[in-house]
Design a protein around this motif. Sequence first.
Motif, PDB file in Angstrom:
ATOM      1  N   VAL A  11       0.729  -1.154   0.052  1.00  0.00           N
ATOM      2  CA  VAL A  11       0.096  -0.080   0.061  1.00  0.00           C
ATOM      3  C   VAL A  11       0.839   1.090   0.032  1.00  0.00           C
ATOM      4  O   VAL A  11       0.699   2.044  -0.755  1.00  0.00           O
ATOM      5  CB  VAL A  11      -0.911   0.074   1.460  1.00  0.00           C
ATOM      6  CG1 VAL A  11      -1.691   1.120   1.334  1.00  0.00           C
ATOM      7  CG2 VAL A  11      -1.841  -1.060   1.013  1.00  0.00           C
ATOM      8  N   ALA A  12       1.724   1.355   0.959  1.00  0.00           N
ATOM      9  CA  ALA A  12       2.546   2.350   0.901  1.00  0.00           C
ATOM     10  C   ALA A  12       3.515   2.630  -0.554  1.00  0.00           C
ATOM     11  O   ALA A  12       3.491   3.709  -0.938  1.00  0.00           O
ATOM     12  CB  ALA A  12       3.654   2.509   2.145  1.00  0.00           C
ATOM     13  N   LYS A  13       4.062   1.896  -1.068  1.00  0.00           N
ATOM     14  CA  LYS A  13       4.739   1.631  -2.268  1.00  0.00           C
ATOM     15  C   LYS A  13       3.597   2.069  -3.475  1.00  0.00           C
ATOM     16  O   LYS A  13       4.268   2.780  -4.347  1.00  0.00           O
ATOM     17  CB  LYS A  13       5.323   0.578  -2.561  1.00  0.00           C
ATOM     18  CG  LYS A  13       6.465   0.492  -3.589  1.00  0.00           C
ATOM     19  CD  LYS A  13       7.392  -0.746  -3.527  1.00  0.00           C
ATOM     20  CE  LYS A  13       8.550  -0.344  -4.580  1.00  0.00           C
ATOM     21  NZ  LYS A  13       9.369  -1.278  -4.396  1.00  0.00           N
ATOM     22  N   MET A  14       2.611   1.593  -3.443  1.00  0.00           N
ATOM     23  CA  MET A  14       1.691   1.916  -4.240  1.00  0.00           C
ATOM     24  C   MET A  14       1.385   3.432  -4.467  1.00  0.00           C
ATOM     25  O   MET A  14       1.075   4.241  -5.341  1.00  0.00           O
ATOM     26  CB  MET A  14       0.177   1.068  -4.430  1.00  0.00           C
ATOM     27  CG  MET A  14       0.447  -0.145  -4.784  1.00  0.00           C
ATOM     28  SD  MET A  14       1.318  -0.545  -6.586  1.00  0.00           S
ATOM     29  CE  MET A  14      -0.098   0.558  -7.419  1.00  0.00           C
ATOM     30  N   CYS A  15       1.170   3.980  -3.172  1.00  0.00           N
ATOM     31  CA  CYS A  15       1.144   5.594  -3.224  1.00  0.00           C
ATOM     32  C   CYS A  15       2.322   6.074  -3.869  1.00  0.00           C
ATOM     33  O   CYS A  15       1.880   7.212  -4.490  1.00  0.00           O
ATOM     34  CB  CYS A  15       0.988   5.729  -1.667  1.00  0.00           C
ATOM     35  SG  CYS A  15       0.759   7.616  -1.359  1.00  0.00           S
ATOM     36  N   MET A  48       4.946  12.652 -10.943  1.00  0.00           N
ATOM     37  CA  MET A  48       4.686  14.188 -10.523  1.00  0.00           C
ATOM     38  C   MET A  48       5.852  14.360  -9.407  1.00  0.00           C
ATOM     39  O   MET A  48       5.458  15.576  -8.878  1.00  0.00           O
ATOM     40  CB  MET A  48       3.409  14.447  -9.938  1.00  0.00           C
ATOM     41  CG  MET A  48       2.412  14.154 -11.144  1.00  0.00           C
ATOM     42  SD  MET A  48       0.674  14.432 -10.846  1.00  0.00           S
ATOM     43  CE  MET A  48       0.445  12.811  -9.889  1.00  0.00           C
ATOM     44  N   LEU A  49       6.557  13.546  -8.752  1.00  0.00           N
ATOM     45  CA  LEU A  49       7.412  13.906  -7.659  1.00  0.00           C
ATOM     46  C   LEU A  49       8.218  14.744  -7.919  1.00  0.00           C
ATOM     47  O   LEU A  49       9.012  15.437  -6.732  1.00  0.00           O
ATOM     48  CB  LEU A  49       7.792  12.591  -7.235  1.00  0.00           C
ATOM     49  CG  LEU A  49       6.617  11.474  -6.588  1.00  0.00           C
ATOM     50  CD1 LEU A  49       7.536  10.203  -6.003  1.00  0.00           C
ATOM     51  CD2 LEU A  49       6.110  12.288  -5.477  1.00  0.00           C
ATOM     52  N   PHE A  50       9.301  14.795  -9.173  1.00  0.00           N
ATOM     53  CA  PHE A  50      10.319  15.435  -9.281  1.00  0.00           C
ATOM     54  C   PHE A  50       9.980  16.733 -10.202  1.00  0.00           C
ATOM     55  O   PHE A  50       9.217  16.837 -10.903  1.00  0.00           O
ATOM     56  CB  PHE A  50      11.257  14.647  -9.887  1.00  0.00           C
ATOM     57  CG  PHE A  50      11.520  13.507  -8.811  1.00  0.00           C
ATOM     58  CD1 PHE A  50      12.283  13.614  -7.740  1.00  0.00           C
ATOM     59  CD2 PHE A  50      10.907  12.147  -9.065  1.00  0.00           C
ATOM     60  CE1 PHE A  50      12.488  12.603  -6.886  1.00  0.00           C
ATOM     61  CE2 PHE A  50      11.194  11.340  -8.199  1.00  0.00           C
ATOM     62  CZ  PHE A  50      11.918  11.392  -6.981  1.00  0.00           C
ATOM     63  N   GLU A  66       1.521  20.623  -9.756  1.00  0.00           N
ATOM     64  CA  GLU A  66       2.194  21.054  -8.781  1.00  0.00           C
ATOM     65  C   GLU A  66       1.419  20.262  -7.735  1.00  0.00           C
ATOM     66  O   GLU A  66       0.235  20.416  -7.481  1.00  0.00           O
ATOM     67  CB  GLU A  66       1.970  22.752  -8.525  1.00  0.00           C
ATOM     68  CG  GLU A  66       2.646  23.098  -7.301  1.00  0.00           C
ATOM     69  CD  GLU A  66       4.195  23.062  -7.248  1.00  0.00           C
ATOM     70  OE1 GLU A  66       4.673  22.649  -6.170  1.00  0.00           O
ATOM     71  OE2 GLU A  66       4.809  23.160  -8.460  1.00  0.00           O
ATOM     72  N   LEU A  67       2.370  19.374  -6.586  1.00  0.00           N
ATOM     73  CA  LEU A  67       1.581  18.668  -5.729  1.00  0.00           C
ATOM     74  C   LEU A  67       1.371  19.759  -4.669  1.00  0.00           C
ATOM     75  O   LEU A  67       2.282  20.455  -4.052  1.00  0.00           O
ATOM     76  CB  LEU A  67       2.446  17.537  -5.214  1.00  0.00           C
ATOM     77  CG  LEU A  67       2.689  16.539  -6.356  1.00  0.00           C
ATOM     78  CD1 LEU A  67       3.626  15.540  -5.759  1.00  0.00           C
ATOM     79  CD2 LEU A  67       1.296  15.979  -6.757  1.00  0.00           C
ATOM     80  N   ARG A 101       2.285  15.889  -0.752  1.00  0.00           N
ATOM     81  CA  ARG A 101       3.733  15.783  -0.368  1.00  0.00           C
ATOM     82  C   ARG A 101       3.923  15.195   0.979  1.00  0.00           C
ATOM     83  O   ARG A 101       4.549  14.275   1.070  1.00  0.00           O
ATOM     84  CB  ARG A 101       4.386  17.096  -0.495  1.00  0.00           C
ATOM     85  CG  ARG A 101       4.873  17.530  -1.848  1.00  0.00           C
ATOM     86  CD  ARG A 101       5.847  18.578  -1.806  1.00  0.00           C
ATOM     87  NE  ARG A 101       6.085  19.109  -3.213  1.00  0.00           N
ATOM     88  CZ  ARG A 101       6.859  18.414  -3.970  1.00  0.00           C
ATOM     89  NH1 ARG A 101       7.347  17.296  -3.844  1.00  0.00           N
ATOM     90  NH2 ARG A 101       7.155  18.549  -5.116  1.00  0.00           N
ATOM     91  N   GLN A 102       3.030  15.796   1.801  1.00  0.00           N
ATOM     92  CA  GLN A 102       3.108  14.979   3.260  1.00  0.00           C
ATOM     93  C   GLN A 102       2.829  13.401   3.199  1.00  0.00           C
ATOM     94  O   GLN A 102       3.426  12.592   3.693  1.00  0.00           O
ATOM     95  CB  GLN A 102       2.323  15.887   4.131  1.00  0.00           C
ATOM     96  CG  GLN A 102       2.406  15.286   5.719  1.00  0.00           C
ATOM     97  CD  GLN A 102       3.539  15.843   6.267  1.00  0.00           C
ATOM     98  OE1 GLN A 102       4.308  16.300   5.799  1.00  0.00           O
ATOM     99  NE2 GLN A 102       3.710  15.504   7.817  1.00  0.00           N
ATOM    100  N   ARG A 103       1.737  13.267   2.584  1.00  0.00           N
ATOM    101  CA  ARG A 103       1.351  11.732   2.480  1.00  0.00           C
ATOM    102  C   ARG A 103       2.499  10.741   1.819  1.00  0.00           C
ATOM    103  O   ARG A 103       2.584   9.763   2.115  1.00  0.00           O
ATOM    104  CB  ARG A 103      -0.115  11.840   1.662  1.00  0.00           C
ATOM    105  CG  ARG A 103      -1.176  11.932   2.579  1.00  0.00           C
ATOM    106  CD  ARG A 103      -2.484  11.395   1.907  1.00  0.00           C
ATOM    107  NE  ARG A 103      -2.840  11.970   0.461  1.00  0.00           N
ATOM    108  CZ  ARG A 103      -3.761  12.627   0.062  1.00  0.00           C
ATOM    109  NH1 ARG A 103      -4.366  13.211   0.832  1.00  0.00           N
ATOM    110  NH2 ARG A 103      -3.833  12.591  -1.149  1.00  0.00           N
ATOM    111  N   ILE A 104       2.941  11.254   0.650  1.00  0.00           N
ATOM    112  CA  ILE A 104       3.949  10.912  -0.111  1.00  0.00           C
ATOM    113  C   ILE A 104       5.160  10.686   0.870  1.00  0.00           C
ATOM    114  O   ILE A 104       5.789   9.447   0.786  1.00  0.00           O
ATOM    115  CB  ILE A 104       4.333  11.441  -1.493  1.00  0.00           C
ATOM    116  CG1 ILE A 104       3.254  11.653  -2.547  1.00  0.00           C
ATOM    117  CG2 ILE A 104       5.459  10.692  -2.079  1.00  0.00           C
ATOM    118  CD1 ILE A 104       3.200  12.386  -3.578  1.00  0.00           C
TER     119      ILE A 104
END
Length: 148
Positions: A62-66, A73-75, A81-82, A87-90
Amino acid sequence: RLIAAASAMSSLCPGVDQSSIAEREHMLMEVYQRVEHKFLQHVLDETDPLYWVAAMIARVIVAKMCLVIYHPMLFPGSEYELTDEIRQRIYVAAIEVIEYNHKLNTDPRCKQYRWLFKTYTNWHAIAYTLIETCRRPWTALVERGWDA
């Protein structure tokens, strides 16, 4: 290279928008809650190594699928724009992946499976945790990430 790879991945998903991302995350949480309710909550004895390993693997997935959902969109270089909340959840998900991986590699209950867990290194979670740790002020969560 990591930024270029992330940018390349975002171009592979041109039809992805914020609503479909939210739907994916909602679907992920819904599936996890069903698995938790149907299988994991009924076994109360956590001394059973197989149950404990299965529960830990479910949490890692579950954590990895998040991370996978938001990966394009992370980088920098992404057109999206997140929000700080996302960003906190990721960030928490990346920390959890590292923590669960560490537990699976060190806990005596899963000693017989350690050969398998040692073959996986969650580089994406480690990289994102390090990058995000550098961006944030020092807090309890950042310290948790650093300890992970």
